[in-house]
Design an enzyme around this catalytic site. Structure first.
Site, PDB file in Angstrom:
ATOM      1  N   GLY A  27     -28.145 -21.432  -9.882  1.00 44.93           N
ATOM      2  CA  GLY A  27     -28.484 -20.052 -10.209  1.00 44.93           C
ATOM      3  C   GLY A  27     -29.687 -19.554  -9.443  1.00 44.93           C
ATOM      4  O   GLY A  27     -29.737 -19.651  -8.207  1.00 44.93           O
ATOM      5  N   TYR A  50     -25.715 -26.005  -2.008  1.00 46.77           N
ATOM      6  CA  TYR A  50     -25.930 -25.462  -3.346  1.00 46.77           C
ATOM      7  C   TYR A  50     -25.397 -26.386  -4.435  1.00 46.77           C
ATOM      8  O   TYR A  50     -24.253 -26.848  -4.380  1.00 46.77           O
ATOM      9  CB  TYR A  50     -25.252 -24.096  -3.486  1.00 46.77           C
ATOM     10  CG  TYR A  50     -25.343 -23.532  -4.885  1.00 46.77           C
ATOM     11  CD1 TYR A  50     -26.541 -22.979  -5.343  1.00 46.77           C
ATOM     12  CD2 TYR A  50     -24.267 -23.589  -5.758  1.00 46.77           C
ATOM     13  CE1 TYR A  50     -26.646 -22.489  -6.635  1.00 46.77           C
ATOM     14  CE2 TYR A  50     -24.356 -23.100  -7.042  1.00 46.77           C
ATOM     15  CZ  TYR A  50     -25.553 -22.551  -7.480  1.00 46.77           C
ATOM     16  OH  TYR A  50     -25.653 -22.074  -8.760  1.00 46.77           O
ATOM     17  N   ASN A  70     -16.906 -27.500 -13.737  1.00 43.45           N
ATOM     18  CA  ASN A  70     -16.122 -26.423 -13.134  1.00 43.45           C
ATOM     19  C   ASN A  70     -14.644 -26.702 -13.321  1.00 43.45           C
ATOM     20  O   ASN A  70     -14.139 -27.736 -12.909  1.00 43.45           O
ATOM     21  CB  ASN A  70     -16.447 -26.291 -11.638  1.00 43.45           C
ATOM     22  CG  ASN A  70     -17.766 -25.592 -11.408  1.00 43.45           C
ATOM     23  OD1 ASN A  70     -18.228 -24.848 -12.260  1.00 43.45           O
ATOM     24  ND2 ASN A  70     -18.374 -25.824 -10.269  1.00 43.45           N
ATOM     25  N   HIS A 122     -25.565 -27.507 -20.444  1.00 45.24           N
ATOM     26  CA  HIS A 122     -24.425 -26.633 -20.744  1.00 45.24           C
ATOM     27  C   HIS A 122     -23.685 -27.037 -22.022  1.00 45.24           C
ATOM     28  O   HIS A 122     -22.757 -26.342 -22.434  1.00 45.24           O
ATOM     29  CB  HIS A 122     -23.454 -26.625 -19.562  1.00 45.24           C
ATOM     30  CG  HIS A 122     -23.917 -25.776 -18.431  1.00 45.24           C
ATOM     31  ND1 HIS A 122     -24.959 -26.138 -17.617  1.00 45.24           N
ATOM     32  CD2 HIS A 122     -23.503 -24.558 -17.987  1.00 45.24           C
ATOM     33  CE1 HIS A 122     -25.159 -25.195 -16.710  1.00 45.24           C
ATOM     34  NE2 HIS A 122     -24.301 -24.230 -16.912  1.00 45.24           N
TER      35      HIS A 122
END
Length: 234
Positions: free
Chosen positions: A60, A53, A195, A83
């Site tokens: 998403g 992933y 992150n 983002h």
């Protein structure tokens, strides 16, 4: 000079780094950890039998879309751009500098897969006071401070704006002036950069350090002997 290592970074040490305008450098153990993790990830990219992933898939709802190997770098590039949607007032330069310090510390543990040159460029930005323009609003606070960290990361790929020598300028313009080349993000690097909690952590650290300074000032005033007030004339 402060060496980025696995050693605990205390509030007191952060204060010394900022107050004394110390430069950063990566320790040998940090360099080894960063390179080891990147080699491991690259080896998995060469022989991967299942989707990973956000590395070989979309994000998403696009988790089941496989990304061709030749597009993995562009995927991470696009993630950072998509983002970078912050709004509102600009974050104080002092807090942005703390964000850079914390992000370098975070990536230097060697658990994220970031390239050594990506982490080194964040170090260079800290040392040269090239501070990305970050906005106060837009953080989701779910997988991390996504929007603020995207703005922190934009200059790495030659986009966004930076505060440099008192002026807000396009990153590409400052990069050219300094002779720096934009980073070509590799697999997973966009995720590694976005992150995290460096935005909220930097605000918390800045608030605590400011509170400590206020308290010391108040304590000094309280310890001063009171001056006698002369009696009024009859």
């Amino acid at each position: 000079m402060h060496q980025i290592s696995f050693k605990h970074l205390s509030l007191e040490r952060v204060k010394e780094i900022i107050d004394n305008h110390e430069k950063l450098e990566l320790s040998a153990e940090a360099v080894e950890a960063i390179e080891k993790c990147r080699r491991y990830l690259d080896s998995k990219m060469d022989d991967i039998g299942r989707p990973v992933y956000g590395v070989t898939t979309g994000f998403g709802s696009l988790y089941n879309v496989t990304i061709p190997k030749e597009d993995l770098s562009q995927l991470q590039h696009n993630l950072v751009m998509s983002h970078a949607c912050g709004a509102g007032e600009k974050v104080r330069p002092e807090i942005v500098k703390l964000m850079l310090l914390l992000k370098v510390q975070n990536l230097s543990y060697g658990h994220s897969g970031a390239q050594l040159k990506t982490v080194q460029k964040l170090v260079d930005m800290f040392n040269e006071d090239v501070l990305p323009v970050v906005y106060q609003q837009g953080s989701l606070g779910a997988s991390g401070d996504l929007a603020p960290l995207a703005h922190l990361s934009l200059p790495l790929i030659g986009l966004g704006e930076v505060l440099y020598k008192g002026k807000v300028r396009p990153s590409a313009e400052v990069w050219k002036e300094l002779g720096w080349e934009p980073i070509r993000l590799q697999s997973k690097e966009g995720l590694a950069l976005l992150n995290g909690t460096q935005f909220m952590s930097a605000h918390a650290i800045w608030s605590i350090l400011k509170s400590m300074r206020y308290w010391r000032n108040v304590s000094r005033r309280l310890r001063r002997p009171h001056r006698a007030i002369p009696a009024p004339h009859p």
